[in-house]
Enzyme design. Structure first.
Site, mmCIF file in Angstrom:
data_model
loop_
_atom_site.group_PDB
_atom_site.id
_atom_site.type_symbol
_atom_site.label_atom_id
_atom_site.label_comp_id
_atom_site.label_asym_id
_atom_site.label_seq_id
_atom_site.Cartn_x
_atom_site.Cartn_y
_atom_site.Cartn_z
ATOM 1 N N MET A 184 84.952 47.923 -92.398
ATOM 2 C CA MET A 184 86.407 47.930 -92.384
ATOM 3 C C MET A 184 86.959 47.014 -93.474
ATOM 4 O O MET A 184 88.141 46.637 -93.437
ATOM 5 C CB MET A 184 86.942 47.516 -91.015
ATOM 6 C CG MET A 184 86.641 48.525 -89.930
ATOM 7 S SD MET A 184 87.776 48.465 -88.520
ATOM 8 C CE MET A 184 87.604 46.787 -87.978
ATOM 9 N N GLY A 185 86.129 46.663 -94.455
ATOM 10 C CA GLY A 185 86.591 45.866 -95.574
ATOM 11 C C GLY A 185 86.556 44.374 -95.309
ATOM 12 O O GLY A 185 86.007 43.906 -94.324
ATOM 13 N N LEU A 241 84.868 42.085 -97.099
ATOM 14 C CA LEU A 241 83.418 41.955 -97.008
ATOM 15 C C LEU A 241 82.966 40.505 -97.156
ATOM 16 O O LEU A 241 83.585 39.703 -97.859
ATOM 17 C CB LEU A 241 82.760 42.820 -98.080
ATOM 18 C CG LEU A 241 83.171 44.299 -98.100
ATOM 19 C CD1 LEU A 241 82.410 45.037 -99.178
ATOM 20 C CD2 LEU A 241 82.942 44.947 -96.737
ATOM 21 N N HIS A 242 81.859 40.186 -96.487
ATOM 22 C CA HIS A 242 81.212 38.886 -96.595
ATOM 23 C C HIS A 242 79.710 39.114 -96.736
ATOM 24 O O HIS A 242 79.250 40.264 -96.873
ATOM 25 C CB HIS A 242 81.540 38.003 -95.382
ATOM 26 C CG HIS A 242 81.337 38.685 -94.067
ATOM 27 N ND1 HIS A 242 80.091 38.984 -93.561
ATOM 28 C CD2 HIS A 242 82.224 39.143 -93.143
ATOM 29 C CE1 HIS A 242 80.204 39.571 -92.389
ATOM 30 N NE2 HIS A 242 81.500 39.692 -92.109
ATOM 31 N N HIS A 284 78.019 41.761 -94.565
ATOM 32 C CA HIS A 284 78.130 43.148 -95.018
ATOM 33 C C HIS A 284 77.160 43.434 -96.169
ATOM 34 O O HIS A 284 76.545 44.504 -96.234
ATOM 35 C CB HIS A 284 79.557 43.444 -95.474
ATOM 36 C CG HIS A 284 80.572 43.370 -94.382
ATOM 37 N ND1 HIS A 284 81.471 42.344 -94.270
ATOM 38 C CD2 HIS A 284 80.825 44.201 -93.335
ATOM 39 C CE1 HIS A 284 82.245 42.534 -93.218
ATOM 40 N NE2 HIS A 284 81.871 43.661 -92.629
ATOM 41 N N GLN A 298 78.239 48.162 -79.528
ATOM 42 C CA GLN A 298 78.586 49.207 -80.499
ATOM 43 C C GLN A 298 77.338 49.802 -81.124
ATOM 44 O O GLN A 298 77.230 51.019 -81.296
ATOM 45 C CB GLN A 298 79.482 48.610 -81.583
ATOM 46 C CG GLN A 298 79.758 49.557 -82.748
ATOM 47 C CD GLN A 298 80.636 48.900 -83.795
ATOM 48 O OE1 GLN A 298 81.824 48.747 -83.611
ATOM 49 N NE2 GLN A 298 80.032 48.500 -84.910
ATOM 50 N N MET A 337 78.910 35.087 -89.405
ATOM 51 C CA MET A 337 79.876 35.579 -90.384
ATOM 52 C C MET A 337 80.657 36.744 -89.803
ATOM 53 O O MET A 337 80.080 37.665 -89.228
ATOM 54 C CB MET A 337 79.162 36.009 -91.660
ATOM 55 C CG MET A 337 78.618 34.867 -92.464
ATOM 56 S SD MET A 337 77.975 35.397 -94.058
ATOM 57 C CE MET A 337 77.521 33.810 -94.752
ATOM 58 N N SER A 338 81.966 36.690 -89.953
ATOM 59 C CA SER A 338 82.841 37.722 -89.422
ATOM 60 C C SER A 338 84.094 37.770 -90.275
ATOM 61 O O SER A 338 84.556 36.747 -90.796
ATOM 62 C CB SER A 338 83.208 37.409 -87.967
ATOM 63 O OG SER A 338 84.237 38.257 -87.522
#
Length: 432
Positions: free
Chosen positions: A139-140, A142-143, A146, A289, A320-321
């Protein structure tokens, strides 16, 4: 003088006139050399001696008025840099390797695709080329977490891989009271990060994946008293086909977010139909999920390999989020209690205290003392996500808690081989 008759002229025409082509003096160079010297430092004839340019280079062309005299090339102003053109090889449009950045510093700009039909055609062309198409849904914002999914996508196949990263904030998984409007976004930064990896072939960022309808048309969910997502609340009533994994979406996050997993399963199914990947990579940040996607692929016969990637954490242990940016400095410090409580729970289970209720009570107490508002703490089987009373089989401890206005979820997997010997694999995670 007596004129010659016509007959005499034919018999004795006189001395023959020879028309010669005028040749340059012996010391003059060929025309090709003259043309080459026009681009050099001297156009005066005869040319003055000048240093021979390096092999494979060409001196910059300069205009010189007629009759002007140029000083020797050695008298040029010191420190003047040559143009990039003078360092290029003849006939080449790129500088030589000596002035190009090393391969490790080069970036590969991914192709940005916004149309669904274009994305579909792109994937089919890559498959004709013999490449494996790997999809990384995001969903963009990014870190490093991702980007670790991108690395896992490349490693998923031994052959050539074409990696596609989708960037789409899905409105159907947000309730109208949730944070869709404040979800962080920085598309330009995302493209730079993906280009720096050098392995992402395409970025799929559609403007919308749903058919929108009239805003004044009531939705079926609203009429029946069911849950309504941001999609339906904003006039997306024309979309009426949903994918639901009925059992796995119950409990855990499904209890407090009734539209979340319906929206997730639907948008992932749509991405699978548009991109047609061979491999899809998901993080285990949201354990429920990940299990739900695996079950949907199995039940609907998607010919796609699902890869689960472990969490990437900050230096202080915080998972990380994308939502971490919304944490205040104080709340961020308090949120570290989630990972600490799960590590303590794992230690207790390995030391023999494997009663589920006792471990859950300890986690709730730790989070409450840190100032967090607990949503749930559950210990469930890894595959079916049903609660267990004792940690005597492969299970996962799942936690969700609020810190300030940010909701975080973590989990830790425990792989058990017997009731008294455990081989645990840590997978602390946070909701992205």
């Amino acid at each position: 003088m007596r004129a010659k008759s016509p007959e005499a002229k034919l018999l004795n025409p006189g001395p023959r006139v020879q028309h010669r082509r005028r040749l340059p003096p012996p010391s003059a160079p060929p025309l090709a050399q003259i043309r080459r010297r026009r681009a050099g430092p001297c156009r005066i004839w005869p040319p003055r001696p000048h240093p021979t340019p390096p092999q494979g280079s060409r001196a910059p062309a300069r205009r010189i008025s007629r009759g002007s005299r140029r000083p020797p090339a050695a008298s040029k102003a010191p420190g003047r840099r040559r143009s990039l053109r003078s360092r290029r090889s003849p006939g080449s449009r790129l500088p030589p390797d000596s002035v190009r950045p090393p391969p490790s510093c080069r970036v590969h700009e991914p192709e940005v695709i916004r149309d669904k039909a274009a994305m579909h055609a792109w994937s089919r062309r890559r498959r004709v080329e013999g490449k494996v198409v790997a999809l990384v849904p995001t969903m963009g914002f990014l870190h490093e977490g991702h980007l670790s999914l991108v690395s896992a996508a490349v490693a998923a196949s031994a052959g050539p891989v074409a990696v596609v990263v989708s960037i789409y904030v899905n409105p159907s998984q947000f309730a109208p009271t949730e944070d869709l409007a404040t979800y962080p976004s920085d598309f330009a930064s995302d493209l730079r990060k993906l280009a720096a990896t050098g392995v992402v072939a395409a970025v799929f960022c559609p403007p919308d994946l749903y058919v929108r309808g009239s805003a004044d048309r009531p939705s079926a969910a609203g009429v029946s008293g069911g849950a309504v997502s941001c999609l339906e609340d904003a006039g997306g009533h024309a979309h009426e086909t949903w994918v639901q994994v009925e059992q796995l979406e119950k409990g855990l996050c499904g209890s407090s977010r009734p539209v979340f997993f319906r929206g997730v399963a639907t948008v992932v199914a749509k991405l699978f139909n548009i991109v047609e990947p061979d491999v899809a990579v998901f993080g285990k940040k949201d354990y429920q999920q990940w299990c739900l996607i695996c079950r949907m692929v199995r039940d609907l016969d998607f010919a796609i390999q699902i890869v689960g990637s472990e969490i990437v954490r900050e230096a202080d242990g915080l998972a990380m989020s994308s939502r971490n940016v919304n944490l205040s400095e104080e709340d961020r410090e308090k949120a570290l209690s989630i990972s600490r409580s799960l590590v303590d729970a794992r230690t207790a289970a390995l030391s023999g205290s494997n009663h589920s209720q006792h471990i859950k009570d300890q986690i709730v107490q730790t989070l409450a003392e840190a100032g967090g508002q607990v949503d749930y703490v559950e210990i469930v089987e890894q595959e079916r996500l049903v609660p267990v009373e004792r940690i005597d089989r492969p299970c996962v401890i799942c936690v969700a808690a609020w810190f300030g206005k940010v909701r975080l979820i973590d989990n830790i997997e425990i792989q058990s081989t017997s009731s008294d010997k455990y081989n645990s694999v840590v997978c602390l995670s946070a909701e992205s």
